[in-house]
Design an enzyme around this catalytic site. Structure first.
Site, PDB file in Angstrom:
ATOM      1  N   GLY A  48       0.862  -1.184   0.000  1.00  0.00           N
ATOM      2  CA  GLY A  48       0.000   0.000   0.000  1.00  0.00           C
ATOM      3  C   GLY A  48       0.887   1.218   0.000  1.00  0.00           C
ATOM      4  O   GLY A  48       1.747   1.353  -0.846  1.00  0.00           O
ATOM      5  N   GLU A  49       0.726   2.047   0.988  1.00  0.00           N
ATOM      6  CA  GLU A  49       1.522   3.264   1.077  1.00  0.00           C
ATOM      7  C   GLU A  49       2.115   3.342   2.480  1.00  0.00           C
ATOM      8  O   GLU A  49       1.380   3.563   3.453  1.00  0.00           O
ATOM      9  CB  GLU A  49       0.592   4.460   0.785  1.00  0.00           C
ATOM     10  CG  GLU A  49       1.315   5.697   0.406  1.00  0.00           C
ATOM     11  CD  GLU A  49       2.349   5.485  -0.694  1.00  0.00           C
ATOM     12  OE1 GLU A  49       1.986   5.030  -1.786  1.00  0.00           O
ATOM     13  OE2 GLU A  49       3.529   5.768  -0.435  1.00  0.00           O
ATOM     14  N   SER A  50       3.419   3.142   2.569  1.00  0.00           N
ATOM     15  CA  SER A  50       4.033   3.048   3.895  1.00  0.00           C
ATOM     16  C   SER A  50       3.895   4.342   4.706  1.00  0.00           C
ATOM     17  O   SER A  50       3.738   4.290   5.925  1.00  0.00           O
ATOM     18  CB  SER A  50       5.509   2.642   3.769  1.00  0.00           C
ATOM     19  OG  SER A  50       6.194   3.516   2.918  1.00  0.00           O
ATOM     20  N   CYS A  84       5.853  -5.405  -0.258  1.00  0.00           N
ATOM     21  CA  CYS A  84       5.971  -4.044  -0.785  1.00  0.00           C
ATOM     22  C   CYS A  84       6.014  -3.000   0.350  1.00  0.00           C
ATOM     23  O   CYS A  84       7.007  -2.964   1.067  1.00  0.00           O
ATOM     24  CB  CYS A  84       4.860  -3.801  -1.794  1.00  0.00           C
ATOM     25  SG  CYS A  84       5.347  -2.615  -3.032  1.00  0.00           S
ATOM     26  N   ARG A 107      12.560   3.269  -1.213  1.00  0.00           N
ATOM     27  CA  ARG A 107      11.163   3.390  -1.672  1.00  0.00           C
ATOM     28  C   ARG A 107      11.062   3.872  -3.115  1.00  0.00           C
ATOM     29  O   ARG A 107      11.867   4.671  -3.558  1.00  0.00           O
ATOM     30  CB  ARG A 107      10.405   4.407  -0.801  1.00  0.00           C
ATOM     31  CG  ARG A 107      10.134   3.944   0.596  1.00  0.00           C
ATOM     32  CD  ARG A 107       9.304   4.999   1.311  1.00  0.00           C
ATOM     33  NE  ARG A 107       8.034   5.208   0.647  1.00  0.00           N
ATOM     34  CZ  ARG A 107       7.347   6.348   0.681  1.00  0.00           C
ATOM     35  NH1 ARG A 107       7.810   7.377   1.323  1.00  0.00           N
ATOM     36  NH2 ARG A 107       6.181   6.435   0.052  1.00  0.00           N
ATOM     37  N   ILE A 135       4.419  -2.961  -8.063  1.00  0.00           N
ATOM     38  CA  ILE A 135       3.642  -1.720  -8.144  1.00  0.00           C
ATOM     39  C   ILE A 135       4.354  -0.638  -7.333  1.00  0.00           C
ATOM     40  O   ILE A 135       4.409  -0.725  -6.103  1.00  0.00           O
ATOM     41  CB  ILE A 135       2.204  -1.920  -7.614  1.00  0.00           C
ATOM     42  CG1 ILE A 135       1.514  -3.063  -8.367  1.00  0.00           C
ATOM     43  CG2 ILE A 135       1.405  -0.623  -7.743  1.00  0.00           C
ATOM     44  CD1 ILE A 135       0.190  -3.477  -7.777  1.00  0.00           C
ATOM     45  N   ARG A 136       4.882   0.324  -8.008  1.00  0.00           N
ATOM     46  CA  ARG A 136       5.672   1.380  -7.347  1.00  0.00           C
ATOM     47  C   ARG A 136       6.545   0.760  -6.254  1.00  0.00           C
ATOM     48  O   ARG A 136       6.527   1.153  -5.081  1.00  0.00           O
ATOM     49  CB  ARG A 136       4.755   2.461  -6.764  1.00  0.00           C
ATOM     50  CG  ARG A 136       4.298   3.430  -7.846  1.00  0.00           C
ATOM     51  CD  ARG A 136       4.065   4.830  -7.352  1.00  0.00           C
ATOM     52  NE  ARG A 136       3.197   4.863  -6.208  1.00  0.00           N
ATOM     53  CZ  ARG A 136       3.460   5.502  -5.087  1.00  0.00           C
ATOM     54  NH1 ARG A 136       4.582   6.157  -4.946  1.00  0.00           N
ATOM     55  NH2 ARG A 136       2.610   5.493  -4.102  1.00  0.00           N
ATOM     56  N   HIS A 171       4.066  -8.101  -5.133  1.00  0.00           N
ATOM     57  CA  HIS A 171       2.746  -8.406  -4.543  1.00  0.00           C
ATOM     58  C   HIS A 171       2.345  -9.854  -4.827  1.00  0.00           C
ATOM     59  O   HIS A 171       1.668 -10.107  -5.831  1.00  0.00           O
ATOM     60  CB  HIS A 171       1.685  -7.475  -5.144  1.00  0.00           C
ATOM     61  CG  HIS A 171       1.698  -6.098  -4.588  1.00  0.00           C
ATOM     62  ND1 HIS A 171       0.852  -5.679  -3.581  1.00  0.00           N
ATOM     63  CD2 HIS A 171       2.481  -5.046  -4.884  1.00  0.00           C
ATOM     64  CE1 HIS A 171       1.101  -4.416  -3.287  1.00  0.00           C
ATOM     65  NE2 HIS A 171       2.083  -4.001  -4.060  1.00  0.00           N
ATOM     66  N   GLU A 173       0.119 -11.593  -3.545  1.00  0.00           N
ATOM     67  CA  GLU A 173      -1.346 -11.790  -3.435  1.00  0.00           C
ATOM     68  C   GLU A 173      -2.060 -11.453  -4.741  1.00  0.00           C
ATOM     69  O   GLU A 173      -3.222 -11.783  -4.917  1.00  0.00           O
ATOM     70  CB  GLU A 173      -1.906 -10.970  -2.266  1.00  0.00           C
ATOM     71  CG  GLU A 173      -2.090  -9.478  -2.497  1.00  0.00           C
ATOM     72  CD  GLU A 173      -0.785  -8.655  -2.498  1.00  0.00           C
ATOM     73  OE1 GLU A 173       0.315  -9.245  -2.426  1.00  0.00           O
ATOM     74  OE2 GLU A 173      -0.888  -7.421  -2.595  1.00  0.00           O
TER      75      GLU A 173
HETATM   76  N1  GLN Z   1       5.353   3.041  -2.970  1.00  0.00           N
HETATM   77  C1  GLN Z   1       4.804   2.460  -1.779  1.00  0.00           C
HETATM   78  C2  GLN Z   1       5.532   2.944  -0.527  1.00  0.00           C
HETATM   79  O1  GLN Z   1       6.484   3.614  -0.627  1.00  0.00           O
HETATM   80  C3  GLN Z   1       4.828   0.953  -1.835  1.00  0.00           C
HETATM   81  C4  GLN Z   1       4.018   0.477  -2.995  1.00  0.00           C
HETATM   82  C5  GLN Z   1       3.273  -0.791  -2.744  1.00  0.00           C
HETATM   83  O2  GLN Z   1       3.139  -1.255  -1.609  1.00  0.00           O
HETATM   84  N2  GLN Z   1       2.707  -1.313  -3.784  1.00  0.00           N
HETATM   85  O3  GLN Z   1       5.121   2.657   0.549  1.00  0.00           O
END
Ligand code: GLN
Length: 193
Positions: A48-50, A84, A107, A135-136, A171, A173
């Site tokens: 997700g987004e840390s 991630c 990151r 993903i990113r 990912h 999942e």
């Molecule tokens: N870019 C996200 C982060 O820095 C990580 C991306 C992800 O979990 N798919 O947290």
């Protein structure tokens, strides 16, 4: 369950449980007390987004993040799968304590959302290839002596194991392959035995 790819992990865990014949009960954690109530045998730290996870997880309404870090540190055999953003939190907890997985991580190292990609990976943990969805994604920049490289993308490290803690920059999942979730369940079963 505060942010990120949570429900897909639950579906993956259920599929892995079915495939392996291991019975599971999933507990959704949103605040510190949920962890006390659940007394889990394993934990998934989703992607997700840390930055958001750090904010929501440290908020006084939740305080889940410090509780999780405590829970992981209390017993080094506790199985944890961090994917991630979850891998970022394991390698860089930013709580003044030791990293939970001894590796350095950068990151968004592959670029922006449009630079997300899929690629076949090699895993020594599984003894075979695995479809990687990035993903990113972050990138491991250094792997500590106490950690083991268990997944690679050509010459690049994308999965690191520190005892029963597994940090993946992709990912698992989001593919139809639940082998890493099965690894988590098998490890939890062995630890509980
Ligand atoms: N870019 C996200 C982060 O820095 C990580 C991306 C992800 O979990 N798919 O947290």
């Amino acid at each position: 369950m505060l942010q990120g790819a949570r429900h897909v992990h639950m579906a993956a865990l259920n599929a892995a449980a079915k495939d392996s014949g291991i019975e599971i009960e999933i507990h959704e954690l949103r605040k510190a007390a949920d962890l006390d109530d659940a007394q889990p045998h394993a934990l998934v730290f989703p992607g997700g987004e840390s930055t958001t996870m750090r904010l929501t997880g440290n908020d006084s309404a939740s305080e889940l993040l410090p509780a999780i870090f405590r829970w992981i540190r209390e017993d080094s055999t506790r199985p944890v799968l961090g994917t991630c953003a979850g891998a970022i939190l394991l390698c860089d907890p930013q709580d003044g304590g030791e990293p939970l997985v001894a590796a350095e991580i950068d990151r968004n190292a592959y670029g922006r959302q449009v630079d997300s990609f899929q690629s076949a990976l090699d895993s020594t943990l599984l003894g075979r290839q695995f479809p990687g969805v990035f993903i990113r994604a972050p990138r491991f920049t250094k792997v500590g002596d106490t950690s083991e490289v268990v997944v690679t993308l050509e010459n690049e490290v994308v999965g690191v194991r520190h005892g029963n803690r597994l940090a993946l920059t992709f990912h698992p999942e989001l593919s139809q392959d639940y082998a890493f979730h099965e690894w988590l369940l098998q490890t939890a079963k062995e630890v509980a035995a």
